[in-house]
Design a protein around this motif. Structure first.
Motif, PDB file in Angstrom:
ATOM      1  N   MET A   1      53.428 -43.696   7.223  1.00  0.00           N
ATOM      2  CA  MET A   1      52.043 -43.280   7.335  1.00  0.00           C
ATOM      3  C   MET A   1      51.411 -44.030   8.766  1.00  0.00           C
ATOM      4  O   MET A   1      51.653 -45.124   8.798  1.00  0.00           O
ATOM      5  CB  MET A   1      51.281 -43.854   6.337  1.00  0.00           C
ATOM      6  N   SER A   2      50.603 -43.111   9.513  1.00  0.00           N
ATOM      7  CA  SER A   2      50.179 -43.887  10.759  1.00  0.00           C
ATOM      8  C   SER A   2      48.931 -44.795  10.391  1.00  0.00           C
ATOM      9  O   SER A   2      48.238 -44.553   9.470  1.00  0.00           O
ATOM     10  CB  SER A   2      49.931 -42.604  11.869  1.00  0.00           C
ATOM     11  N   LYS A   3      48.588 -45.412  11.345  1.00  0.00           N
ATOM     12  CA  LYS A   3      47.381 -46.270  11.284  1.00  0.00           C
ATOM     13  C   LYS A   3      46.377 -45.685  11.850  1.00  0.00           C
ATOM     14  O   LYS A   3      46.363 -44.730  12.776  1.00  0.00           O
ATOM     15  CB  LYS A   3      47.555 -47.489  12.167  1.00  0.00           C
ATOM     16  N   LEU A   4      45.102 -46.204  11.163  1.00  0.00           N
ATOM     17  CA  LEU A   4      43.842 -45.340  11.543  1.00  0.00           C
ATOM     18  C   LEU A   4      43.199 -46.159  12.547  1.00  0.00           C
ATOM     19  O   LEU A   4      42.727 -47.380  12.094  1.00  0.00           O
ATOM     20  CB  LEU A   4      43.031 -45.229  10.398  1.00  0.00           C
ATOM     21  N   ILE A   5      42.804 -45.828  13.745  1.00  0.00           N
ATOM     22  CA  ILE A   5      41.856 -46.581  14.737  1.00  0.00           C
ATOM     23  C   ILE A   5      40.653 -45.774  14.772  1.00  0.00           C
ATOM     24  O   ILE A   5      40.546 -44.681  14.984  1.00  0.00           O
ATOM     25  CB  ILE A   5      42.870 -46.692  15.953  1.00  0.00           C
ATOM     26  N   GLN A   6      39.614 -46.630  14.775  1.00  0.00           N
ATOM     27  CA  GLN A   6      38.254 -46.109  14.847  1.00  0.00           C
ATOM     28  C   GLN A   6      37.778 -46.702  16.253  1.00  0.00           C
ATOM     29  O   GLN A   6      37.889 -47.800  16.629  1.00  0.00           O
ATOM     30  CB  GLN A   6      37.189 -46.900  13.849  1.00  0.00           C
ATOM     31  N   VAL A   7      37.470 -45.765  17.203  1.00  0.00           N
ATOM     32  CA  VAL A   7      37.030 -46.103  18.383  1.00  0.00           C
ATOM     33  C   VAL A   7      35.358 -45.763  18.589  1.00  0.00           C
ATOM     34  O   VAL A   7      35.084 -44.908  18.261  1.00  0.00           O
ATOM     35  CB  VAL A   7      37.768 -45.112  19.524  1.00  0.00           C
ATOM     36  N   ILE A   8      34.902 -46.797  19.164  1.00  0.00           N
ATOM     37  CA  ILE A   8      33.284 -46.484  19.374  1.00  0.00           C
ATOM     38  C   ILE A   8      33.106 -46.724  20.954  1.00  0.00           C
ATOM     39  O   ILE A   8      33.210 -47.864  21.423  1.00  0.00           O
ATOM     40  CB  ILE A   8      32.597 -47.581  18.602  1.00  0.00           C
ATOM     41  N   GLU A   9      32.697 -45.783  21.669  1.00  0.00           N
ATOM     42  CA  GLU A   9      32.613 -45.680  22.983  1.00  0.00           C
ATOM     43  C   GLU A   9      31.609 -44.721  23.309  1.00  0.00           C
ATOM     44  O   GLU A   9      31.670 -43.435  22.964  1.00  0.00           O
ATOM     45  CB  GLU A   9      34.082 -45.478  23.658  1.00  0.00           C
ATOM     46  N   ASP A  10      30.741 -45.021  23.984  1.00  0.00           N
ATOM     47  CA  ASP A  10      29.707 -43.956  24.311  1.00  0.00           C
ATOM     48  C   ASP A  10      29.824 -43.242  25.485  1.00  0.00           C
ATOM     49  O   ASP A  10      29.373 -42.008  25.734  1.00  0.00           O
ATOM     50  CB  ASP A  10      28.289 -44.751  24.757  1.00  0.00           C
ATOM     51  N   ASP A  11      30.678 -43.561  26.491  1.00  0.00           N
ATOM     52  CA  ASP A  11      31.036 -42.855  27.655  1.00  0.00           C
ATOM     53  C   ASP A  11      32.194 -41.786  27.064  1.00  0.00           C
ATOM     54  O   ASP A  11      33.247 -42.090  26.758  1.00  0.00           O
ATOM     55  CB  ASP A  11      31.769 -43.817  28.711  1.00  0.00           C
ATOM     56  N   GLU A  12      31.656 -40.384  27.295  1.00  0.00           N
ATOM     57  CA  GLU A  12      32.551 -39.527  26.663  1.00  0.00           C
ATOM     58  C   GLU A  12      33.884 -39.509  27.290  1.00  0.00           C
ATOM     59  O   GLU A  12      35.064 -39.254  26.801  1.00  0.00           O
ATOM     60  CB  GLU A  12      31.841 -37.861  26.783  1.00  0.00           C
TER      61      GLU A  12
ATOM     62  N   GLU B   1      48.603 -39.456  21.153  1.00  0.00           N
ATOM     63  CA  GLU B   1      49.861 -39.213  21.730  1.00  0.00           C
ATOM     64  C   GLU B   1      51.021 -40.355  21.252  1.00  0.00           C
ATOM     65  O   GLU B   1      52.138 -40.165  21.159  1.00  0.00           O
ATOM     66  CB  GLU B   1      49.758 -39.221  23.275  1.00  0.00           C
ATOM     67  N   SER B   2      50.318 -41.622  20.982  1.00  0.00           N
ATOM     68  CA  SER B   2      51.085 -42.636  20.413  1.00  0.00           C
ATOM     69  C   SER B   2      51.346 -42.388  18.861  1.00  0.00           C
ATOM     70  O   SER B   2      51.704 -43.720  18.049  1.00  0.00           O
ATOM     71  CB  SER B   2      50.622 -43.977  20.480  1.00  0.00           C
ATOM     72  N   GLU B   3      50.941 -41.706  18.252  1.00  0.00           N
ATOM     73  CA  GLU B   3      50.910 -41.307  17.036  1.00  0.00           C
ATOM     74  C   GLU B   3      50.011 -42.052  16.145  1.00  0.00           C
ATOM     75  O   GLU B   3      50.365 -42.473  14.771  1.00  0.00           O
ATOM     76  CB  GLU B   3      52.566 -41.177  16.446  1.00  0.00           C
ATOM     77  N   PHE B   4      48.856 -42.448  16.374  1.00  0.00           N
ATOM     78  CA  PHE B   4      47.887 -42.915  15.687  1.00  0.00           C
ATOM     79  C   PHE B   4      46.779 -41.931  15.023  1.00  0.00           C
ATOM     80  O   PHE B   4      46.727 -40.948  15.772  1.00  0.00           O
ATOM     81  CB  PHE B   4      46.991 -44.246  16.479  1.00  0.00           C
ATOM     82  N   ASP B   5      46.154 -42.109  14.032  1.00  0.00           N
ATOM     83  CA  ASP B   5      45.109 -41.410  13.582  1.00  0.00           C
ATOM     84  C   ASP B   5      43.988 -41.944  14.194  1.00  0.00           C
ATOM     85  O   ASP B   5      43.627 -43.127  14.181  1.00  0.00           O
ATOM     86  CB  ASP B   5      45.071 -41.484  12.116  1.00  0.00           C
ATOM     87  N   VAL B   6      43.079 -41.287  14.702  1.00  0.00           N
ATOM     88  CA  VAL B   6      42.165 -41.581  15.547  1.00  0.00           C
ATOM     89  C   VAL B   6      40.825 -41.079  14.939  1.00  0.00           C
ATOM     90  O   VAL B   6      40.412 -39.707  14.738  1.00  0.00           O
ATOM     91  CB  VAL B   6      42.196 -41.351  16.893  1.00  0.00           C
TER      92      VAL B   6
END
Length: 119
Positions: free
Chosen positions: A1-12, A24-29
């Motif tokens: 099971m892949s790891k979930l990463i939450q990204v908070i970034e205002d620059d699209e 591409e590195s097989e993380f859930d995002v």
């Protein structure tokens, strides 16, 4: 099971590149453009790691990190803070962030730091 990463970034553009590289590195995002979206996403599922910008349109990443690290529910989730502003590095340490990445950043270095926090 892949790891979930939450990204908070205002620059699209930055947000899209990070999301693409992580997928591409097989993380859930999960991505958010602001603190409000992030908090909604956090209610839906707790991530394995949070990658957060300091300057958000509706909040301060340093304050948000401090709140996460003070909460019983989220304090053990690694938080990596990103910023183009050098003084933010010390502030991130004061907020108990697990790592700090200066913008602009190298994508390979970003992935190494994420993997080190998840190890």
């Amino acid at each position: 099971m892949s790891k979930l990463i939450q990204v908070i970034e205002d620059d699209e553009a930055i947000r899209d590149v990070i999301e693409y590289i992580l997928q591409e590195s097989e993380f859930d995002v999960t991505v958010a453009a602001n603190a409000k979206e992030f908090k909604i996403n956090l209610l839906n599922s707790l991530p394995d790691l949070i990658l957060m910008d300091v300057k958000l349109p509706d909040g301060d990443g340093i304050q948000l990190c401090r709140q996460l690290k003070q909460s019983l529910e989220t304090r053990n989730i690694p938080v990596i803070i990103m910023s183009a502003h050098a003084p933010a590095e010390q502030s991130s340490k004061d907020a108990f962030a697990d790592d700090f990445i200066s913008k602009p950043f190298d994508l390979d270095d970003l992935l190494r730091r994420i993997e080190a926090q998840l190890a």
